[in-house]
Write a protein that holds these residues in place. Structure first.
Motif, PDB file in Angstrom:
ATOM      1  N   LYS A 123       0.862  -1.171   0.000  1.00 48.16           N
ATOM      2  CA  LYS A 123       0.000   0.000   0.000  1.00 48.16           C
ATOM      3  C   LYS A 123       0.903   1.227   0.000  1.00 48.16           C
ATOM      4  O   LYS A 123       1.607   1.502   0.968  1.00 48.16           O
ATOM      5  CB  LYS A 123      -0.907  -0.006   1.227  1.00 48.16           C
ATOM      6  CG  LYS A 123      -1.945   1.113   1.230  1.00 48.16           C
ATOM      7  CD  LYS A 123      -2.820   1.058   2.476  1.00 48.16           C
ATOM      8  CE  LYS A 123      -3.736  -0.155   2.417  1.00 48.16           C
ATOM      9  NZ  LYS A 123      -4.692  -0.117   3.564  1.00 48.16           N
ATOM     10  N   HIS A 158       0.595  -3.152  -7.077  1.00 48.07           N
ATOM     11  CA  HIS A 158       0.470  -2.498  -5.778  1.00 48.07           C
ATOM     12  C   HIS A 158      -0.793  -1.642  -5.683  1.00 48.07           C
ATOM     13  O   HIS A 158      -1.402  -1.282  -6.692  1.00 48.07           O
ATOM     14  CB  HIS A 158       1.711  -1.648  -5.514  1.00 48.07           C
ATOM     15  CG  HIS A 158       2.975  -2.445  -5.523  1.00 48.07           C
ATOM     16  ND1 HIS A 158       3.317  -3.294  -4.497  1.00 48.07           N
ATOM     17  CD2 HIS A 158       3.952  -2.573  -6.464  1.00 48.07           C
ATOM     18  CE1 HIS A 158       4.454  -3.891  -4.786  1.00 48.07           C
ATOM     19  NE2 HIS A 158       4.865  -3.479  -5.974  1.00 48.07           N
ATOM     20  N   GLN A 159      -1.152  -1.327  -4.450  1.00 46.69           N
ATOM     21  CA  GLN A 159      -2.312  -0.498  -4.158  1.00 46.69           C
ATOM     22  C   GLN A 159      -1.818   0.929  -3.958  1.00 46.69           C
ATOM     23  O   GLN A 159      -1.127   1.214  -2.976  1.00 46.69           O
ATOM     24  CB  GLN A 159      -3.033  -1.022  -2.917  1.00 46.69           C
ATOM     25  CG  GLN A 159      -4.385  -0.385  -2.662  1.00 46.69           C
ATOM     26  CD  GLN A 159      -5.090  -1.028  -1.476  1.00 46.69           C
ATOM     27  OE1 GLN A 159      -4.533  -1.879  -0.783  1.00 46.69           O
ATOM     28  NE2 GLN A 159      -6.313  -0.603  -1.225  1.00 46.69           N
ATOM     29  N   PHE A 208      -2.349   5.083  -3.606  1.00 50.74           N
ATOM     30  CA  PHE A 208      -3.209   6.208  -3.243  1.00 50.74           C
ATOM     31  C   PHE A 208      -2.446   7.481  -3.592  1.00 50.74           C
ATOM     32  O   PHE A 208      -1.269   7.617  -3.265  1.00 50.74           O
ATOM     33  CB  PHE A 208      -3.535   6.176  -1.755  1.00 50.74           C
ATOM     34  CG  PHE A 208      -4.321   4.969  -1.339  1.00 50.74           C
ATOM     35  CD1 PHE A 208      -5.709   5.010  -1.297  1.00 50.74           C
ATOM     36  CD2 PHE A 208      -3.678   3.788  -1.015  1.00 50.74           C
ATOM     37  CE1 PHE A 208      -6.435   3.887  -0.923  1.00 50.74           C
ATOM     38  CE2 PHE A 208      -4.390   2.664  -0.648  1.00 50.74           C
ATOM     39  CZ  PHE A 208      -5.781   2.711  -0.606  1.00 50.74           C
ATOM     40  N   GLY A 217      -2.574  -3.864 -10.243  1.00 51.59           N
ATOM     41  CA  GLY A 217      -2.702  -3.022  -9.062  1.00 51.59           C
ATOM     42  C   GLY A 217      -3.857  -2.055  -9.207  1.00 51.59           C
ATOM     43  O   GLY A 217      -4.555  -2.020 -10.230  1.00 51.59           O
ATOM     44  N   THR A 218      -4.083  -1.254  -8.164  1.00 46.09           N
ATOM     45  CA  THR A 218      -5.180  -0.293  -8.170  1.00 46.09           C
ATOM     46  C   THR A 218      -4.663   1.091  -7.831  1.00 46.09           C
ATOM     47  O   THR A 218      -3.587   1.254  -7.265  1.00 46.09           O
ATOM     48  CB  THR A 218      -6.254  -0.683  -7.138  1.00 46.09           C
ATOM     49  OG1 THR A 218      -5.657  -0.686  -5.820  1.00 46.09           O
ATOM     50  CG2 THR A 218      -6.827  -2.060  -7.444  1.00 46.09           C
ATOM     51  N   CYS A 260      -0.765   4.753   4.458  1.00 47.27           N
ATOM     52  CA  CYS A 260       0.198   3.942   3.717  1.00 47.27           C
ATOM     53  C   CYS A 260       1.492   3.766   4.514  1.00 47.27           C
ATOM     54  O   CYS A 260       1.913   4.671   5.235  1.00 47.27           O
ATOM     55  CB  CYS A 260       0.513   4.596   2.371  1.00 47.27           C
ATOM     56  SG  CYS A 260      -0.944   4.800   1.319  1.00 47.27           S
ATOM     57  N   ASP A 261       2.110   2.609   4.350  1.00 46.36           N
ATOM     58  CA  ASP A 261       3.379   2.353   5.033  1.00 46.36           C
ATOM     59  C   ASP A 261       4.556   2.982   4.305  1.00 46.36           C
ATOM     60  O   ASP A 261       5.566   3.329   4.919  1.00 46.36           O
ATOM     61  CB  ASP A 261       3.606   0.841   5.168  1.00 46.36           C
ATOM     62  CG  ASP A 261       2.582   0.201   6.094  1.00 46.36           C
ATOM     63  OD1 ASP A 261       2.238   0.837   7.108  1.00 46.36           O
ATOM     64  OD2 ASP A 261       2.127  -0.908   5.793  1.00 46.36           O
TER      65      ASP A 261
END
Length: 227
Positions: free
Chosen positions: A2, A24-25, A27, A49-50, A64-65
């Protein structure tokens, strides 16, 4: 993973595209919510991924990390101060080059770098310098035909560097361990040199630094012992 990306310019878009294709996700947040929405609509469906727009950069940082500051140096330092507490404990990827207005010098002192200045502003986070020597067009699949793009990683945290290396490799790129965060000074100077080459040879920013070893490189790098 993320991953949050703050910035919707050419580099933010190119990195997001790579990460989506890597599964991967993502944002993303821009200077306005509509910019994030536009990028999410443009890149959505381009890979396993999105991608979705976050309402604010605070939401990206909190959720997110790994957070990528895909912004100009002056903006990155400001964001680092604003989100210092939110970014505590997270991996923060700095892509900025502290170019002057004429792109023929750096505005940082010789004994520091953009990455080190950002780390100083967010002492609770783990800053990794990455992507500063890769121009946006060079991140496109067709830029170098079958030649894999190298991404140099510098950080004082081996764990953070390993996490970003995994992100980079899964996105079809090759991570190169560039050592401690202070080596960002060299990477940023190299980016300045690459900009000069663009003008000399009209490369249209489809160029990059590449390590050509005789054998495959390990990650992390094995430092040879000297007698």
């Amino acid at each position: 993973m993320k991953v949050g990306i703050i910035g919707t310019g050419n580099m933010g878009r190119a990195i997001a595209q790579r990460l989506i294709r890597g599964g991967h996700q993502v944002f993303v947040a821009g200077s306005g919510h509509e910019k994030g929405q536009t990028l999410a609509l443009e890149l959505g469906g381009q890979g396993p991924g999105t991608i979705e727009a976050a309402a604010t950069k605070d939401a990206v940082a909190a959720g997110c990390d790994i957070v990528v500051l895909a912004t100009w140096y002056s903006d990155s330092t400001r964001i680092a101060v604003e989100l210092s507490e939110t970014l505590r404990g997270k991996v923060v990827v700095d892509i900025a080059n502290p170019f002057n207005e004429t792109f023929d010098g750096l505005i940082t002192d010789y004994d520091t770098s953009a990455a080190e200045e950002i780390q100083r502003r967010i002492p609770g986070a783990h800053v990794v310098k990455a992507f500063n020597t890769t121009f946006a067009p060079a991140l496109a699949d067709s830029a170098f035909d079958d030649t894999v793009v190298d991404v140099f990683l510098a950080s004082d945290s081996d764990d953070a560097k390993a996490a970003v290396a995994e992100l980079v490799e899964s996105s079809g790129l090759r991570p190169i361990d560039a050592g401690a965060l202070r080596n960002s000074r060299v990477l940023e100077q190299n980016a300045l040199f690459m900009v000069e080459l663009q003008g000399r040879y009209a490369l249209n920013f489809q160029a990059g630094l590449k390590v050509l070893p005789a054998e495959p490189l390990p990650f992390p790098a094995r430092v040879a012992a000297h007698a």
